[in-house]
Design a protein around this motif. Structure first.
Motif, PDB file in Angstrom:
ATOM      1  N   ILE A 162       0.855  -1.193   0.000  1.00 55.00           N
ATOM      2  CA  ILE A 162       0.000   0.000   0.000  1.00 55.00           C
ATOM      3  C   ILE A 162       0.890   1.241   0.000  1.00 55.00           C
ATOM      4  O   ILE A 162       0.644   2.197  -0.737  1.00 55.00           O
ATOM      5  CB  ILE A 162      -0.935  -0.004   1.227  1.00 55.00           C
ATOM      6  CG1 ILE A 162      -1.934  -1.150   1.121  1.00 55.00           C
ATOM      7  CG2 ILE A 162      -1.695   1.325   1.348  1.00 55.00           C
ATOM      8  CD1 ILE A 162      -2.757  -1.379   2.371  1.00 55.00           C
ATOM      9  N   ALA A 163       1.965   1.193   0.787  1.00 53.83           N
ATOM     10  CA  ALA A 163       2.857   2.354   0.885  1.00 53.83           C
ATOM     11  C   ALA A 163       3.591   2.632  -0.422  1.00 53.83           C
ATOM     12  O   ALA A 163       3.972   3.765  -0.684  1.00 53.83           O
ATOM     13  CB  ALA A 163       3.859   2.150   2.018  1.00 53.83           C
ATOM     14  N   THR A 164       3.798   1.618  -1.264  1.00 53.45           N
ATOM     15  CA  THR A 164       4.470   1.891  -2.535  1.00 53.45           C
ATOM     16  C   THR A 164       3.511   2.477  -3.567  1.00 53.45           C
ATOM     17  O   THR A 164       3.925   2.791  -4.669  1.00 53.45           O
ATOM     18  CB  THR A 164       5.087   0.634  -3.176  1.00 53.45           C
ATOM     19  OG1 THR A 164       4.036  -0.265  -3.495  1.00 53.45           O
ATOM     20  CG2 THR A 164       6.086  -0.031  -2.294  1.00 53.45           C
ATOM     21  N   GLY A 165       2.247   2.575  -3.220  1.00 52.43           N
ATOM     22  CA  GLY A 165       1.281   3.157  -4.148  1.00 52.43           C
ATOM     23  C   GLY A 165       0.499   2.115  -4.912  1.00 52.43           C
ATOM     24  O   GLY A 165      -0.049   2.409  -5.976  1.00 52.43           O
ATOM     25  N   ARG A 193       3.210   7.789   9.574  1.00 51.53           N
ATOM     26  CA  ARG A 193       2.207   7.149   8.731  1.00 51.53           C
ATOM     27  C   ARG A 193       1.147   8.109   8.224  1.00 51.53           C
ATOM     28  O   ARG A 193       0.398   7.782   7.314  1.00 51.53           O
ATOM     29  CB  ARG A 193       1.530   6.006   9.489  1.00 51.53           C
ATOM     30  CG  ARG A 193       2.339   4.744   9.433  1.00 51.53           C
ATOM     31  CD  ARG A 193       2.084   3.868  10.618  1.00 51.53           C
ATOM     32  NE  ARG A 193       3.278   3.070  10.881  1.00 51.53           N
ATOM     33  CZ  ARG A 193       3.402   1.801  10.509  1.00 51.53           C
ATOM     34  NH1 ARG A 193       2.422   1.198   9.922  1.00 51.53           N
ATOM     35  NH2 ARG A 193       4.523   1.156  10.742  1.00 51.53           N
ATOM     36  N   ASN A 236       2.230   9.409   4.470  1.00 46.56           N
ATOM     37  CA  ASN A 236       1.784   8.697   3.263  1.00 46.56           C
ATOM     38  C   ASN A 236       0.365   8.149   3.429  1.00 46.56           C
ATOM     39  O   ASN A 236      -0.076   7.311   2.665  1.00 46.56           O
ATOM     40  CB  ASN A 236       2.759   7.587   2.873  1.00 46.56           C
ATOM     41  CG  ASN A 236       2.899   6.523   3.926  1.00 46.56           C
ATOM     42  OD1 ASN A 236       2.287   6.617   4.984  1.00 46.56           O
ATOM     43  ND2 ASN A 236       3.692   5.516   3.647  1.00 46.56           N
ATOM     44  N   ARG A 252       1.649   8.320  -3.177  1.00 46.85           N
ATOM     45  CA  ARG A 252       2.345   7.333  -2.338  1.00 46.85           C
ATOM     46  C   ARG A 252       3.561   6.765  -3.052  1.00 46.85           C
ATOM     47  O   ARG A 252       4.550   6.405  -2.434  1.00 46.85           O
ATOM     48  CB  ARG A 252       1.393   6.192  -1.985  1.00 46.85           C
ATOM     49  CG  ARG A 252       0.479   6.523  -0.837  1.00 46.85           C
ATOM     50  CD  ARG A 252      -0.335   5.302  -0.505  1.00 46.85           C
ATOM     51  NE  ARG A 252      -1.240   5.528   0.588  1.00 46.85           N
ATOM     52  CZ  ARG A 252      -2.426   4.938   0.694  1.00 46.85           C
ATOM     53  NH1 ARG A 252      -2.825   4.102  -0.247  1.00 46.85           N
ATOM     54  NH2 ARG A 252      -3.204   5.183   1.720  1.00 46.85           N
ATOM     55  N   ARG A 253       3.467   6.672  -4.389  1.00 48.23           N
ATOM     56  CA  ARG A 253       4.567   6.145  -5.185  1.00 48.23           C
ATOM     57  C   ARG A 253       5.833   6.979  -4.985  1.00 48.23           C
ATOM     58  O   ARG A 253       6.940   6.477  -5.099  1.00 48.23           O
ATOM     59  CB  ARG A 253       4.123   6.188  -6.646  1.00 48.23           C
ATOM     60  CG  ARG A 253       4.935   5.399  -7.593  1.00 48.23           C
ATOM     61  CD  ARG A 253       4.310   5.442  -8.953  1.00 48.23           C
ATOM     62  NE  ARG A 253       4.579   6.703  -9.630  1.00 48.23           N
ATOM     63  CZ  ARG A 253       4.071   7.049 -10.803  1.00 48.23           C
ATOM     64  NH1 ARG A 253       3.234   6.235 -11.424  1.00 48.23           N
ATOM     65  NH2 ARG A 253       4.362   8.193 -11.360  1.00 48.23           N
ATOM     66  N   ILE A 312       6.758   8.232  -2.255  1.00 47.34           N
ATOM     67  CA  ILE A 312       7.201   8.145  -0.861  1.00 47.34           C
ATOM     68  C   ILE A 312       7.559   6.704  -0.532  1.00 47.34           C
ATOM     69  O   ILE A 312       6.694   5.829  -0.533  1.00 47.34           O
ATOM     70  CB  ILE A 312       6.071   8.618   0.092  1.00 47.34           C
ATOM     71  CG1 ILE A 312       5.571  10.004  -0.317  1.00 47.34           C
ATOM     72  CG2 ILE A 312       6.561   8.614   1.530  1.00 47.34           C
ATOM     73  CD1 ILE A 312       4.304  10.427   0.407  1.00 47.34           C
ATOM     74  N   MET A 354       8.844   3.634   1.979  1.00 46.65           N
ATOM     75  CA  MET A 354       8.681   3.410   3.406  1.00 46.65           C
ATOM     76  C   MET A 354       9.419   2.153   3.854  1.00 46.65           C
ATOM     77  O   MET A 354       9.412   1.136   3.174  1.00 46.65           O
ATOM     78  CB  MET A 354       7.208   3.307   3.785  1.00 46.65           C
ATOM     79  CG  MET A 354       7.017   3.274   5.285  1.00 46.65           C
ATOM     80  SD  MET A 354       5.419   3.890   5.785  1.00 46.65           S
ATOM     81  CE  MET A 354       5.646   3.999   7.553  1.00 46.65           C
ATOM     82  N   PHE A 383      10.025  -0.382   7.286  1.00 45.90           N
ATOM     83  CA  PHE A 383       9.298  -0.749   8.504  1.00 45.90           C
ATOM     84  C   PHE A 383      10.212  -1.459   9.501  1.00 45.90           C
ATOM     85  O   PHE A 383      11.216  -2.055   9.121  1.00 45.90           O
ATOM     86  CB  PHE A 383       8.140  -1.679   8.155  1.00 45.90           C
ATOM     87  CG  PHE A 383       7.163  -1.097   7.176  1.00 45.90           C
ATOM     88  CD1 PHE A 383       6.016  -0.458   7.613  1.00 45.90           C
ATOM     89  CD2 PHE A 383       7.394  -1.179   5.806  1.00 45.90           C
ATOM     90  CE1 PHE A 383       5.111   0.074   6.718  1.00 45.90           C
ATOM     91  CE2 PHE A 383       6.496  -0.649   4.904  1.00 45.90           C
ATOM     92  CZ  PHE A 383       5.360  -0.016   5.353  1.00 45.90           C
ATOM     93  N   GLY A 398       8.345  -2.619  -5.491  1.00 44.46           N
ATOM     94  CA  GLY A 398       8.380  -1.163  -5.382  1.00 44.46           C
ATOM     95  C   GLY A 398       7.961  -0.469  -6.666  1.00 44.46           C
ATOM     96  O   GLY A 398       7.695   0.734  -6.669  1.00 44.46           O
ATOM     97  N   ARG A 407      13.868  -1.710  -2.043  1.00 44.56           N
ATOM     98  CA  ARG A 407      12.503  -1.594  -2.558  1.00 44.56           C
ATOM     99  C   ARG A 407      12.092  -0.125  -2.636  1.00 44.56           C
ATOM    100  O   ARG A 407      11.517   0.317  -3.630  1.00 44.56           O
ATOM    101  CB  ARG A 407      11.542  -2.380  -1.653  1.00 44.56           C
ATOM    102  CG  ARG A 407      10.083  -2.269  -2.046  1.00 44.56           C
ATOM    103  CD  ARG A 407       9.195  -3.185  -1.224  1.00 44.56           C
ATOM    104  NE  ARG A 407       9.241  -2.861   0.199  1.00 44.56           N
ATOM    105  CZ  ARG A 407       8.787  -3.661   1.170  1.00 44.56           C
ATOM    106  NH1 ARG A 407       8.262  -4.828   0.867  1.00 44.56           N
ATOM    107  NH2 ARG A 407       8.866  -3.294   2.426  1.00 44.56           N
ATOM    108  N   GLN A 455      11.495   2.237  -6.097  1.00 42.52           N
ATOM    109  CA  GLN A 455      10.277   3.033  -6.233  1.00 42.52           C
ATOM    110  C   GLN A 455      10.596   4.415  -6.808  1.00 42.52           C
ATOM    111  O   GLN A 455       9.716   5.126  -7.226  1.00 42.52           O
ATOM    112  CB  GLN A 455       9.701   3.183  -4.818  1.00 42.52           C
ATOM    113  CG  GLN A 455       8.230   3.304  -4.728  1.00 42.52           C
ATOM    114  CD  GLN A 455       7.826   3.339  -3.260  1.00 42.52           C
ATOM    115  OE1 GLN A 455       8.293   2.554  -2.441  1.00 42.52           O
ATOM    116  NE2 GLN A 455       6.951   4.261  -2.904  1.00 42.52           N
TER     117      GLN A 455
END
Lengths: 262, 255
Positions: free
Chosen positions: A172-175, B46, B49, B78-79, B81, B83, B85, B103, B158, B162
């Motif tokens: 989800i975070a990668t779009g 969080r 994004n 979002r693409r 940004i 992230m 974890f 990514g 990853r 992106q």
């Protein structure tokens, strides 16, 4: 533990034992005296001699119905039935997985549908489909195709419930939209189990397909029951041999593939 | 540039995770967010994004509101940004390459991604990303065969694949040992310098924060209680952010 409690516990155990014993006595008393037909010894030795002197001429007969052709039909019923159920079970297995399905209602409904399907033995489904589409291999395919959805759906739903969903957050975070997220974060984790269950079900279906012919749903079962009724033991022998060889070979192949998947 | 305009977040149970946060993060900064657990660090990250929704205010990224973005424009934002974890969030069964390629999903049509068809250039981009974190020889290993530090570097790759302009890292070293912590933080610092990627990192260890950050943001009960260059973040400031003297276990040591 107080002596009183121990006494209580022991009484409970003795009571349970007595009840179980009574149920057994009642059950056995209902069985009629076991009778062995006088001819059974003779029949058994005929079958054995049939297996050891099989009717080789039946293996391949260009003109009519032969062993290879009916074995192939049996295999085709099992393959097609497994293929249909493997497709049909996919939506159910995700809708019945608590971590994927959106609502409890959806999970409950899907699980009930799956258990409802599991209620019917393959033979009963085949009888129903023979009434619906007429006798022949197509009824067998439908019976296996629908019947396996119950088991496959349940097993795959359980394996979906055990996957790690943290990768979904990353996708989800990668779009990724929900479909892409599903394809990348969920599918790769379920796929090996999916194929393994489908292959296992294929092994089960192959055995089931050998008896479907007995009730007229196509495959090797029909010539087997005919040969038995006319006491053609050599024919029975070759058919049994054919089933044994085919099931053994395909089982071995299927288990080898499954062991490599997991 | 990231702009927080009077952002607040109140959870349905009444807990305030962010309280009137109002700040800007410039391109190329290495921002470390510190605070006790439960101070709102993760929510802060969080909400950038929009893995978490804010209840008030607005967050702009390069002038565009992500708070108001819907559907495909949200996916496109979002693409940009990346992230990272705490628990890496890799697909452990898949290969390293496939994880890095994931990514790239934001760049292609849904149909293409259902079929899993990545163009040649994407594989090159993914390979370059792996080279940047020194893991090119692991490209075709399964992700779960790698050590924790290596897995975290795969997740950095990853984010690189992106081609993001900004990387958010939520406790990226909390589940790593001191040795790999240094490798992962060095990777992030290098990417920040060489590619001028903005970093916003939540950290638990004060000494690691001091060593890598250019700017420190201190959160306490959802409020920004300190925001300034790393040089100004003295021990007294940290005690203030934490509301008590700094403990030994908030130092990683050995670095």
């Amino acid at each position: 533990m107080k002596p009183q409690e121990i006494w209580k516990r022991n009484t409970k155990r003795i009571l349970i034992a007595v009840v179980v014993l009574l149920i057994y006595i009642w059950a056995f008393s209902g069985i009629p005296v076991i009778q062995i037909k006088e001819t059974s010894g003779e029949v058994f030795s005929s079958i054995m001699s049939g297996i050891f002197s099989p009717d080789w001429g039946y293996v391949y007969d260009p003109a009519g119905e032969d062993l290879l052709r009916t074995l192939l039909e049996t295999l085709a019923i099992a393959l097609l039935g497994t293929f249909i159920s493997s497709l049909l079970c996919i939506p159910f297995s995700f809708m019945a997985a608590r971590n994927i399905a959106k609502t409890k209602f959806m999970v409950g409904t899907s699980k009930s549908v799956l258990s409802f399907i599991r209620v019917f033995p393959d033979i009963v489904l085949a009888l129903l489909f023979i009434k619906a589409v007429g006798p022949g291999p197509f009824a067998g395919v439908l019976a296996l195709g629908i019947g396996a959805v119950g088991m496959l759906g349940k097993l795959i739903a359980e394996s979906v419930e055990s996957i790690d969903l943290s990768a979904r957050e990353a996708l989800i975070a990668t779009g990724g939209n929900p479909v892409k997220t599903f394809m990348f974060a969920v599918v790769p984790q379920v796929l090996p189990n999916f194929f393994s269950f489908v292959l296992y079900r294929f092994e089960v279906n192959l055995r089931a397909a050998t008896i479907l012919g007995v009730i007229g749903a196509g495959g090797i079962g029909a010539p087997l029951i005919f040969a038995l009724s006319v006491r053609d033991w050599e024919r029975v022998g070759i058919i049994l041999l054919g089933i044994i060889v085919m099931v053994t070979i395909l089982d071995a192949i299927s288990s080898r593939i499954r062991s490599r998947l997991i | 540039m990231i702009e927080f305009n009077h952002v607040s977040k109140v959870y349905p149970n009444g807990t305030t995770a962010l309280n009137e946060v109002d700040l800007q993060i410039e391109d190329g900064e290495f921002v470390v967010v510190v605070g006790l657990s439960g101070a709102g660090k993760s929510t802060f990250l969080r909400s950038i994004n929009r893995l978490h929704e804010v209840t008030e205010g607005e967050i702009l990224i390069n002038g565009e509101s992500i708070t108001k973005a819907r559907g495909s424009s949200l996916y496109r934002m979002r693409r940009e940004i990346g992230m990272i974890f705490q628990n890496f969030n890799l697909v452990r069964r898949s290969s390293v390459m496939r994880n890095v390629l994931s990514g790239r999903v934001g760049y292609h049509s849904t149909l293409r991604m259902i079929l899993g068809l990545f163009p040649r250039e994407d594989k090159d981009i993914a390979m370059q990303a792996l080279e940047r974190v020194n893991l090119q020889e692991k490209a075709y290993s399964r992700a779960d065969e790698l050590s924790g530090g290596q897995q975290q570097r795969v997740s950095i790759a990853r984010a690189l694949a992106q081609e993001a302009k900004l990387i958010l890292a939520d406790e990226p070293v909390a589940s790593l040992d001191p040795m790999t912590t240094k490798q992962v933080m060095d990777d992030l610092a290098r990417i920040n310098k060489e590619l001028n990627m903005t970093m916003v990192v939540n950290l638990h260890f004060i000494d690691v924060a001091r060593q890598y950050a250019t700017r420190i943001i201190g959160l306490r009960e959802g409020e920004v209680v300190f925001d300034g260059p790393v040089g100004q973040a003295t021990d007294e400031i940290f005690s203030d952010i934490y509301g008590r003297p700094v403990h030994k276990d908030e130092m990683l040591g050995e670095m």
